[in-house]
Write a protein that holds these residues in place. Structure first.
Motif, PDB file in Angstrom:
ATOM      1  N   ARG A 200       0.845  -1.214   0.000  1.00  0.00           N
ATOM      2  CA  ARG A 200       0.000   0.000   0.000  1.00  0.00           C
ATOM      3  C   ARG A 200       0.871   1.252   0.000  1.00  0.00           C
ATOM      4  NH1 ARG A 200      -2.174   3.330   4.183  1.00  0.00           N
ATOM      5  NH2 ARG A 200      -4.232   4.230   3.643  1.00  0.00           N
ATOM      6  N   HIS A 201       1.879   1.285   0.862  1.00  0.00           N
ATOM      7  CA  HIS A 201       2.759   2.449   0.953  1.00  0.00           C
ATOM      8  C   HIS A 201       3.570   2.613  -0.334  1.00  0.00           C
ATOM      9  CE1 HIS A 201       2.724   1.936   5.623  1.00  0.00           C
ATOM     10  NE2 HIS A 201       1.617   2.475   5.157  1.00  0.00           N
ATOM     11  N   LEU A 202       4.002   1.503  -0.908  1.00  0.00           N
ATOM     12  CA  LEU A 202       4.792   1.565  -2.133  1.00  0.00           C
ATOM     13  C   LEU A 202       3.964   2.106  -3.297  1.00  0.00           C
ATOM     14  CD1 LEU A 202       7.471   1.027  -3.524  1.00  0.00           C
ATOM     15  CD2 LEU A 202       6.792  -1.373  -3.802  1.00  0.00           C
ATOM     16  N   LEU A 203       2.704   1.689  -3.397  1.00  0.00           N
ATOM     17  CA  LEU A 203       1.837   2.192  -4.465  1.00  0.00           C
ATOM     18  C   LEU A 203       1.654   3.708  -4.357  1.00  0.00           C
ATOM     19  CD1 LEU A 203      -0.945  -0.564  -4.593  1.00  0.00           C
ATOM     20  CD2 LEU A 203       0.823  -0.140  -6.305  1.00  0.00           C
ATOM     21  N   ILE A 204       1.487   4.209  -3.148  1.00  0.00           N
ATOM     22  CA  ILE A 204       1.310   5.653  -2.946  1.00  0.00           C
ATOM     23  C   ILE A 204       2.561   6.413  -3.367  1.00  0.00           C
ATOM     24  CG2 ILE A 204       1.082   7.437  -1.162  1.00  0.00           C
ATOM     25  CD1 ILE A 204      -0.839   5.515   0.302  1.00  0.00           C
ATOM     26  N   LEU A 205       3.728   5.924  -2.962  1.00  0.00           N
ATOM     27  CA  LEU A 205       4.985   6.594  -3.327  1.00  0.00           C
ATOM     28  C   LEU A 205       5.220   6.578  -4.834  1.00  0.00           C
ATOM     29  CD1 LEU A 205       7.366   5.297  -0.506  1.00  0.00           C
ATOM     30  CD2 LEU A 205       6.546   7.636  -0.810  1.00  0.00           C
ATOM     31  N   LEU A 206       4.961   5.448  -5.455  1.00  0.00           N
ATOM     32  CA  LEU A 206       5.203   5.315  -6.893  1.00  0.00           C
ATOM     33  C   LEU A 206       4.284   6.225  -7.708  1.00  0.00           C
ATOM     34  CD1 LEU A 206       5.619   1.434  -7.078  1.00  0.00           C
ATOM     35  CD2 LEU A 206       7.415   3.136  -7.484  1.00  0.00           C
ATOM     36  N   MET A 207       3.022   6.311  -7.324  1.00  0.00           N
ATOM     37  CA  MET A 207       2.099   7.147  -8.091  1.00  0.00           C
ATOM     38  C   MET A 207       2.349   8.632  -7.853  1.00  0.00           C
ATOM     39  SD  MET A 207      -0.035   7.144 -10.483  1.00  0.00           S
ATOM     40  CE  MET A 207      -0.180   5.382 -10.677  1.00  0.00           C
ATOM     41  N   THR A 208       2.826   9.008  -6.670  1.00  0.00           N
ATOM     42  CA  THR A 208       3.227  10.400  -6.429  1.00  0.00           C
ATOM     43  C   THR A 208       4.399  10.762  -7.334  1.00  0.00           C
ATOM     44  OG1 THR A 208       2.509  10.249  -4.114  1.00  0.00           O
ATOM     45  CG2 THR A 208       4.017  12.047  -4.685  1.00  0.00           C
ATOM     46  N   PHE A 209       5.347   9.856  -7.429  1.00  0.00           N
ATOM     47  CA  PHE A 209       6.502  10.018  -8.317  1.00  0.00           C
ATOM     48  C   PHE A 209       6.033  10.203  -9.759  1.00  0.00           C
ATOM     49  CE2 PHE A 209      10.939   7.887  -9.166  1.00  0.00           C
ATOM     50  CZ  PHE A 209      11.275   8.950  -9.993  1.00  0.00           C
ATOM     51  N   TYR A 210       5.040   9.416 -10.157  1.00  0.00           N
ATOM     52  CA  TYR A 210       4.533   9.499 -11.539  1.00  0.00           C
ATOM     53  C   TYR A 210       3.873  10.855 -11.806  1.00  0.00           C
ATOM     54  CZ  TYR A 210       2.757   7.811 -15.988  1.00  0.00           C
ATOM     55  OH  TYR A 210       2.513   7.643 -17.329  1.00  0.00           O
ATOM     56  N   ALA A 211       3.154  11.352 -10.838  1.00  0.00           N
ATOM     57  CA  ALA A 211       2.519  12.670 -10.991  1.00  0.00           C
ATOM     58  C   ALA A 211       3.567  13.753 -11.204  1.00  0.00           C
ATOM     59  CB  ALA A 211       1.672  12.981  -9.761  1.00  0.00           C
ATOM     60  N   ILE A 212       4.635  13.713 -10.410  1.00  0.00           N
ATOM     61  CA  ILE A 212       5.696  14.721 -10.528  1.00  0.00           C
ATOM     62  C   ILE A 212       6.359  14.664 -11.902  1.00  0.00           C
ATOM     63  CG2 ILE A 212       7.964  15.393  -9.634  1.00  0.00           C
ATOM     64  CD1 ILE A 212       6.968  14.393  -6.861  1.00  0.00           C
ATOM     65  N   GLY A 213       6.640  13.452 -12.392  1.00  0.00           N
ATOM     66  CA  GLY A 213       7.289  13.305 -13.691  1.00  0.00           C
ATOM     67  C   GLY A 213       6.460  13.857 -14.827  1.00  0.00           C
ATOM     68  N   ASN A 214       5.140  13.706 -14.766  1.00  0.00           N
ATOM     69  CA  ASN A 214       4.291  14.189 -15.846  1.00  0.00           C
ATOM     70  C   ASN A 214       4.042  15.686 -15.779  1.00  0.00           C
ATOM     71  OD1 ASN A 214       3.102  11.944 -17.731  1.00  0.00           O
ATOM     72  ND2 ASN A 214       3.313  11.025 -15.707  1.00  0.00           N
ATOM     73  N   ILE A 215       3.941  16.232 -14.578  1.00  0.00           N
ATOM     74  CA  ILE A 215       3.827  17.693 -14.460  1.00  0.00           C
ATOM     75  C   ILE A 215       5.099  18.352 -14.978  1.00  0.00           C
ATOM     76  CG2 ILE A 215       3.628  19.618 -12.849  1.00  0.00           C
ATOM     77  CD1 ILE A 215       1.003  18.149 -13.298  1.00  0.00           C
ATOM     78  N   ALA A 216       6.248  17.750 -14.672  1.00  0.00           N
ATOM     79  CA  ALA A 216       7.520  18.263 -15.183  1.00  0.00           C
ATOM     80  C   ALA A 216       7.556  18.198 -16.707  1.00  0.00           C
ATOM     81  CB  ALA A 216       8.684  17.473 -14.588  1.00  0.00           C
ATOM     82  N   SER A 217       7.014  17.138 -17.297  1.00  0.00           N
ATOM     83  CA  SER A 217       6.955  17.013 -18.753  1.00  0.00           C
ATOM     84  C   SER A 217       6.126  18.136 -19.362  1.00  0.00           C
ATOM     85  CB  SER A 217       6.357  15.661 -19.149  1.00  0.00           C
ATOM     86  OG  SER A 217       7.164  14.585 -18.705  1.00  0.00           O
ATOM     87  N   ALA A 218       5.023  18.471 -18.702  1.00  0.00           N
ATOM     88  CA  ALA A 218       4.164  19.550 -19.204  1.00  0.00           C
ATOM     89  C   ALA A 218       4.873  20.895 -19.194  1.00  0.00           C
ATOM     90  CB  ALA A 218       2.891  19.625 -18.360  1.00  0.00           C
ATOM     91  N   LEU A 219       5.824  21.074 -18.284  1.00  0.00           N
ATOM     92  CA  LEU A 219       6.522  22.350 -18.140  1.00  0.00           C
ATOM     93  C   LEU A 219       7.866  22.380 -18.872  1.00  0.00           C
ATOM     94  CD1 LEU A 219       5.857  22.899 -14.317  1.00  0.00           C
ATOM     95  CD2 LEU A 219       4.563  23.850 -16.249  1.00  0.00           C
ATOM     96  N   ALA A 220       8.225  21.310 -19.577  1.00  0.00           N
ATOM     97  CA  ALA A 220       9.532  21.219 -20.244  1.00  0.00           C
ATOM     98  C   ALA A 220       9.708  22.346 -21.265  1.00  0.00           C
ATOM     99  CB  ALA A 220       9.680  19.865 -20.933  1.00  0.00           C
ATOM    100  N   PRO A 221      10.823  23.093 -21.209  1.00  0.00           N
ATOM    101  CA  PRO A 221      11.006  24.231 -22.119  1.00  0.00           C
ATOM    102  C   PRO A 221      11.469  23.853 -23.523  1.00  0.00           C
ATOM    103  CG  PRO A 221      12.853  24.078 -20.596  1.00  0.00           C
ATOM    104  CD  PRO A 221      11.866  23.049 -20.162  1.00  0.00           C
ATOM    105  N   ASN A 222      12.048  22.649 -23.704  1.00  0.00           N
ATOM    106  CA  ASN A 222      12.572  22.287 -25.017  1.00  0.00           C
ATOM    107  C   ASN A 222      12.602  20.768 -25.174  1.00  0.00           C
ATOM    108  OD1 ASN A 222      14.992  21.403 -23.628  1.00  0.00           O
ATOM    109  ND2 ASN A 222      15.649  23.547 -23.606  1.00  0.00           N
ATOM    110  N   TYR A 223      13.029  20.334 -26.352  1.00  0.00           N
ATOM    111  CA  TYR A 223      13.042  18.902 -26.685  1.00  0.00           C
ATOM    112  C   TYR A 223      13.952  18.116 -25.749  1.00  0.00           C
ATOM    113  CZ  TYR A 223      13.975  14.661 -29.458  1.00  0.00           C
ATOM    114  OH  TYR A 223      14.137  13.363 -29.881  1.00  0.00           O
ATOM    115  N   GLU A 224      15.140  18.640 -25.468  1.00  0.00           N
ATOM    116  CA  GLU A 224      16.105  17.924 -24.644  1.00  0.00           C
ATOM    117  C   GLU A 224      15.599  17.717 -23.219  1.00  0.00           C
ATOM    118  OE1 GLU A 224      17.919  19.378 -28.200  1.00  0.00           O
ATOM    119  OE2 GLU A 224      16.859  20.502 -26.609  1.00  0.00           O
ATOM    120  N   SER A 225      15.016  18.759 -22.636  1.00  0.00           N
ATOM    121  CA  SER A 225      14.497  18.620 -21.269  1.00  0.00           C
ATOM    122  C   SER A 225      13.274  17.702 -21.242  1.00  0.00           C
ATOM    123  CB  SER A 225      14.141  19.990 -20.694  1.00  0.00           C
ATOM    124  OG  SER A 225      13.146  20.634 -21.476  1.00  0.00           O
ATOM    125  N   LEU A 226      12.458  17.759 -22.291  1.00  0.00           N
ATOM    126  CA  LEU A 226      11.303  16.856 -22.352  1.00  0.00           C
ATOM    127  C   LEU A 226      11.774  15.404 -22.429  1.00  0.00           C
ATOM    128  CD1 LEU A 226       8.252  16.439 -22.516  1.00  0.00           C
ATOM    129  CD2 LEU A 226       8.398  16.778 -25.000  1.00  0.00           C
TER     130      LEU A 226
END
Length: 386
Positions: free
Chosen positions: A59-85
């Motif tokens: 249960r704890h591992l699922l919560i941590l993993l999905m929080t990590f996934y949320a951060i990675g996708n929000i960062a993708s949305a904010l990527a300034p260029n191809y390399e950072s994306l």
């Protein structure tokens, strides 16, 4: 819900390939490399995070993993260029495999042994619903506003999943937890590696076609981009049905079901280039090709059967294998397209990958039959003496 978010995040780029190409100033095959970067993140993250998280309650591992996934996708949305994306897509892929693997183990532990594949297919249903609903919705969102909103959408789904797991999945304090070294030591056996190889190579065929479906529609079939989300939805419907079929078929045929599904994949992928000239024939073949998703629950359950005490690592590695396929598919298709063979050539390339997977299945089957015969032969003398 977690599978829906992950599937939407993984596949959204495929429907928005023309949009990302134009916005980032890169070619469509280069956008395909973003798909491969995400897949590489899954390949690296699945075993690594499964090993590091093996001491945690699921249960704890699922919560941590999905929080990590949320951060990675929000960062993708904010990527300034191809390399950072490219970098952020790699990061977003890291928790993918471990999340699915742990979720599948939780589901399988709640049902009788003869219904495990069906339970696993229900977990994977979120992934196929992403193909059916999430990916077309993200495509429309990206076409109407900007491709970045698709990843914001995925980040919101991921955080909703965190809340749902927190409130609805009970903590099982009697759950067996292994040390990381114990998982690694138990991660051996020829049948385990055969199953991973089948997923890595045989399943690449579907991703080869799916990754370049949008430009195939525009450049070969000659339809308006309006048809892209429709084709993705049809593909998703085929995947949804295939996912249910995979669990049902494995519960009845066991490992033989994998061979049946690979033969089906070779046949349908070979039809794709022939069908690409008409939107209606293309949609029909897309529906059939997508039923390769049946390999998901079949191979996931097979790994549970042969993984012995490395259940968490094997379950996560299944998704690493499938994302090797997700990296190989666009890469092989990109080579064929760049060589001038045409967008529709991805069907023939995909069929060749499925054929390679079938050959690996034949090797695995022969090895298993041989091992069974050896065991039976070893038992006969003792039976005679008795």
């Amino acid at each position: 819900m977690g599978g829906f978010g992950i599937g939407t995040g993984e596949f959204a780029i495929m429907g928005l390939m023309p949009n990302l190409s134009q916005d980032l100033g890169v070619s469509e095959p280069q956008v395909g490399h973003l798909i491969s970067a995400y897949a590489l993140g899954v390949v690296v993250g699945a075993p690594l995070l499964a090993i590091l998280g093996s001491r945690l309650y699921r249960r704890h591992l699922l919560i941590l993993l999905m929080t990590f996934y949320a951060i990675g996708n929000i960062a993708s949305a904010l990527a300034p260029n191809y390399e950072s994306l490219m970098a952020f897509r790699f990061v977003a892929g890291l928790p993918h495999g471990a999340y699915f693997g742990v979720a599948a183990l939780v589901a399988a532990s709640l049902v009788p042994a003869n219904k495990r594949a069906k339970a696993v297919s229900r977990v994977m249903m979120g992934l196929t619903l992403a193909l059916l609903i999430g990916n077309p919705l993200a495509t429309v969102l990206g076409q109407s506003l900007n491709w970045r909103y698709a990843y914001i959408f995925v980040g919101i789904i991921a955080m909703l999943t965190v809340a749902l797991v927190f409130f609805f999945l009970p903590l099982n304090r009697q759950e067996v937890r292994n040390s990381p070294l114990h998982e690694v030591r138990a991660f051996r056996g020829a049948q385990l590696w055969y199953a991973l190889a089948i997923g890595s190579i045989g399943f690449a065929g579907m991703f080869c076609v799916f990754s370049y479906l949008a430009p195939t529609l525009l450049n070969v079939t000659g339809v308006d981009e309006f048809w892209i989300p429709i084709a993705l939805a049809v593909f998703g419907l085929g995947g949804f049905i295939g996912n249910i079929l995979g669990g049902w078929l494995f519960d009845r045929l066991q490992f033989r079901s994998v061979g049946v599904l690979l033969v089906w994949a070779i046949a349908t992928l070979s039809l794709f280039p022939l069908a690409s000239g008409s939107i209606w024939s293309l949609l029909a073949v897309c529906f059939l090709v997508a039923q390769m998703s049946a390999l998901g629950p079949a191979l996931q359950t097979r790994l549970m059967d042969v993984a012995n005490e490395a259940q968490t690592l094997a379950a996560a590695s299944h998704h690493a294998a499938f994302n090797v396929a997700n990296a190989l598919g666009p890469w092989m298709g990109g080579i064929a397209i760049t060589a001038g063979l045409g967008w529709q050539s991805t069907g023939y390339v995909g069929a060749a990958a499925a054929l390679a997977g079938l050959l690996i299945f034949a090797m695995a089957w022969r090895h298993e039959v041989g091992a069974t015969q050896e065991i039976e032969a070893a038992r006969q003398p003792s039976s005679t003496s008795c």
